[in-house]
Design a protein around this motif. Structure first.
Motif, mmCIF file in Angstrom:
data_model
loop_
_atom_site.group_PDB
_atom_site.id
_atom_site.type_symbol
_atom_site.label_atom_id
_atom_site.label_comp_id
_atom_site.label_asym_id
_atom_site.label_seq_id
_atom_site.Cartn_x
_atom_site.Cartn_y
_atom_site.Cartn_z
ATOM 1 N N THR A 1 0.867 -1.189 0.000
ATOM 2 C CA THR A 1 0.000 0.000 0.000
ATOM 3 C C THR A 1 0.894 1.227 0.000
ATOM 4 O O THR A 1 1.794 1.342 0.843
ATOM 5 N N ILE A 2 0.660 2.118 -0.947
ATOM 6 C CA ILE A 2 1.418 3.372 -0.980
ATOM 7 C C ILE A 2 0.488 4.498 -0.554
ATOM 8 O O ILE A 2 -0.618 4.648 -1.097
ATOM 9 N N ARG A 3 0.926 5.266 0.438
ATOM 10 C CA ARG A 3 0.166 6.450 0.863
ATOM 11 C C ARG A 3 1.013 7.687 0.589
ATOM 12 O O ARG A 3 2.208 7.701 0.902
ATOM 13 N N GLU B 1 6.875 22.289 3.759
ATOM 14 C CA GLU B 1 5.905 21.256 4.046
ATOM 15 C C GLU B 1 6.485 19.998 3.427
ATOM 16 O O GLU B 1 6.913 20.040 2.284
ATOM 17 N N LYS B 2 6.541 18.905 4.166
ATOM 18 C CA LYS B 2 7.198 17.715 3.613
ATOM 19 C C LYS B 2 6.167 16.786 3.004
ATOM 20 O O LYS B 2 5.160 16.465 3.632
ATOM 21 N N GLU B 3 6.450 16.366 1.770
ATOM 22 C CA GLU B 3 5.603 15.340 1.162
ATOM 23 C C GLU B 3 6.423 14.066 1.051
ATOM 24 O O GLU B 3 7.620 14.113 0.744
ATOM 25 N N LEU B 4 5.793 12.954 1.304
ATOM 26 C CA LEU B 4 6.511 11.683 1.220
ATOM 27 C C LEU B 4 5.543 10.566 0.862
ATOM 28 O O LEU B 4 4.329 10.725 0.995
ATOM 29 N N LEU B 5 6.114 9.455 0.404
ATOM 30 C CA LEU B 5 5.319 8.248 0.189
ATOM 31 C C LEU B 5 5.652 7.278 1.305
ATOM 32 O O LEU B 5 6.831 7.059 1.609
ATOM 33 N N LEU B 6 4.624 6.747 1.894
ATOM 34 C CA LEU B 6 4.803 5.751 2.943
ATOM 35 C C LEU B 6 4.397 4.400 2.359
ATOM 36 O O LEU B 6 3.318 4.290 1.777
ATOM 37 N N LEU B 7 5.260 3.408 2.505
ATOM 38 C CA LEU B 7 4.985 2.092 1.926
ATOM 39 C C LEU B 7 4.679 1.092 3.043
ATOM 40 O O LEU B 7 5.488 0.937 3.973
ATOM 41 N N GLU B 8 3.531 0.456 2.922
ATOM 42 C CA GLU B 8 3.164 -0.610 3.864
ATOM 43 C C GLU B 8 3.271 -1.909 3.077
ATOM 44 O O GLU B 8 2.499 -2.133 2.141
ATOM 45 N N VAL B 9 4.262 -2.726 3.423
ATOM 46 C CA VAL B 9 4.613 -3.891 2.601
ATOM 47 C C VAL B 9 4.263 -5.162 3.381
ATOM 48 O O VAL B 9 4.728 -5.348 4.505
ATOM 49 N N LYS C 1 -3.998 7.301 -1.689
ATOM 50 C CA LYS C 1 -3.578 5.954 -1.261
ATOM 51 C C LYS C 1 -3.889 4.971 -2.372
ATOM 52 O O LYS C 1 -4.909 5.112 -3.060
ATOM 53 N N LYS C 2 -3.010 3.990 -2.582
ATOM 54 C CA LYS C 2 -3.265 2.980 -3.614
ATOM 55 C C LYS C 2 -2.715 1.626 -3.143
ATOM 56 O O LYS C 2 -1.624 1.583 -2.560
ATOM 57 N N VAL C 3 -3.467 0.582 -3.411
ATOM 58 C CA VAL C 3 -3.037 -0.765 -2.994
ATOM 59 C C VAL C 3 -2.616 -1.558 -4.240
ATOM 60 O O VAL C 3 -3.319 -1.544 -5.242
ATOM 61 N N TYR C 4 -1.458 -2.213 -4.144
ATOM 62 C CA TYR C 4 -0.942 -2.999 -5.274
ATOM 63 C C TYR C 4 -0.832 -4.464 -4.839
ATOM 64 O O TYR C 4 -0.279 -4.759 -3.781
ATOM 65 N N LYS C 5 -1.339 -5.362 -5.679
ATOM 66 C CA LYS C 5 -1.208 -6.789 -5.382
ATOM 67 C C LYS C 5 -0.468 -7.521 -6.500
ATOM 68 O O LYS C 5 -0.257 -8.721 -6.417
#
Ligand SMILES: O=C(O)CCC(=O)C1=CC=C[C@@H](O)[C@@H]1C(=O)O
Ligand SMILES: [Mg+2]
Length: 369
Positions: free
Chosen positions: A7-9, A28-36, A364-368
């Motif tokens: 999941t990428i947020r 202002e900080k922008e980042l991608l958070l990865l839930e693996v 947010k996007k979920v990849y399978k």
């Protein structure tokens, strides 16, 4: 392990104060958070460090997302991995894009530490309980303001202060700091703002007993750095120029630097960062862990890496409250008396705070796969 879902947020985090360097300002900080997630359900977290604009390196938040979506996740999903070192092999045919690679590889290291029931620091071979912490101070509107800020940080116990310099904002600024703080462990970071034509200015900095001058010349130039180092007493520390173990080997062989700043994102992941650390140790080059204004996940990875023994200089790993009103991990990362205690619990040692993460998430996007 076998990664089955990611999941990428996309997060936007307000900063307490803007951070200004020779190239630009981050407010202002922008980042991608990865839930693996792997097949057994273990979850590891990763964080991208590329900024929105390509002024530090060529990567941006959007390029990291593109690389993750179109190349890195397809290369990783549903593959059997015995050890996180194998991630860089899966990515071997994809050139550069270190920050994108590191974000996903960091999450795999997190899963590995959890599954082998050890702290991330221990999994990396680190044995320190405490790490020394320095602070990086951006360019300020006046020298008075800078001196006031440094006083606050010295009183808080930070073990060294790094200030940003650029042409026209250098010798006099450093002279003023030195006069006010004669014994302060002090260094200057130029983010490539100078050329060899500026050698006389850079030589004047030798008078101020700086620990090092970070990245004075171009990001892609280790030849001129070698020429400069021969004419400076102050050690040069390379940051932007070192994107791999090979870069480190060549810079050390040429004599382009006396110190290296290791940033996990810039070198493409923890495995490469460890290799650079080990090589520097064998060649008596001290290293320290640089920062990229990380939120809690990236910061936790930096802390674990800094537990390795050749991280002998204080890193840019300030506590959560320095940049953030609310960090995305619990407990928040705390600096006490210039130290951070390296977590000894299993994994990264901090819990992602989903409530805060959800609040800061703009997509947010979920990849399978
Ligand atoms: O994360 C921190 O606290 C350190 C920030 C810092 O000094 C930098 C972050 C990103 C780009 C640069 O401006 C600079 C650096 O070059 O090290
Ligand atoms: Mg730097």
């Amino acid at each position: 392990m076998r990664i089955e879902e990611i999941t990428i947020r996309h997060l936007k985090m307000p900063m307490k104060a803007p951070f200004t360097t020779s190239f630009g300002t981050v407010a202002e900080k922008e980042l991608l958070l990865l839930e693996v997630k792997d097949a057994s359900g273990t979850i590891g977290w990763g964080e991208t460090v590329a900024f929105v604009a390509p002024w530090y390196t060529e990567e941006t938040l959007k390029t990291t997302w593109h690389m993750l979506e179109d190349f890195l996740m397809p290369a990783l999903l549903h593959k059997d991995i015995a050890h996180p070192d194998e991630v860089s092999t899966l990515f071997a045919t994809i050139r550069r894009n270190g920050m994108a690679k590191a974000s996903i590889e960091g999450a795999v290291w997190d899963i590995y530490a959890q599954q082998t029931k050890q702290s991330l620091a221990h999994a990396l071979g680190g044995s320190k309980d405490l790490i020394d912490v320095g602070i990086s101070v951006g360019i300020q509107s006046s020298t008075e303001k800078l001196l006031e800020l440094i006083k606050v940080y010295v009183e808080k116990g930070y073990k060294r202060v790094k200030v940003k310099i650029k042409p026209g904002y250098d010798v006099e600024v450093i002279r003023a700091i030195r006069a006010a703080f004669p014994n302060l462990p002090l260094m200057a970071d130029a983010n490539s703002a100078y050329t060899l034509n500026d050698i006389e200015v850079l030589q004047q900095l030798d008078a101020f007993n700086l620990l090092m001058i970070e990245q004075p010349l171009a990001a892609d130039d280790i030849i001129d750095h070698a020429k400069l180092q021969k004419q400076l007493k102050t050690p040069i520390c390379l940051d932007e120029s070192i994107t791999s173990l090979e870069d480190a080997r060549k810079a050390i062989e040429l004599g382009s630097c006396g110190v290296i700043n290791i940033k996990i994102g810039r070198v493409g992941g923890i495995t490469e960062a460890k290799k650079i650390h080990d090589y520097c140790q064998q060649h008596a080059i001290p290293v320290w862990c640089g920062g990229m204004l990380e939120a809690g996940i990236g910061r936790a990875h930096n802390i674990a890496l800094t537990a390795l023994s050749n991280f002998v200089l204080p890193g840019d790993t300030a506590g959560s409250s320095h940049y953030w009103y609310e960090d995305i991990v619990t407990p928040e990362i705390v600096v006490e008396d210039g130290h951070i205690r390296v977590p000894q619990s299993i994994g990264i040692g901090y819990q992602p705070n989903l409530e805060i993460i959800d609040k800061l998430t703009i997509s947010k996007k979920v990849y399978k796969g």
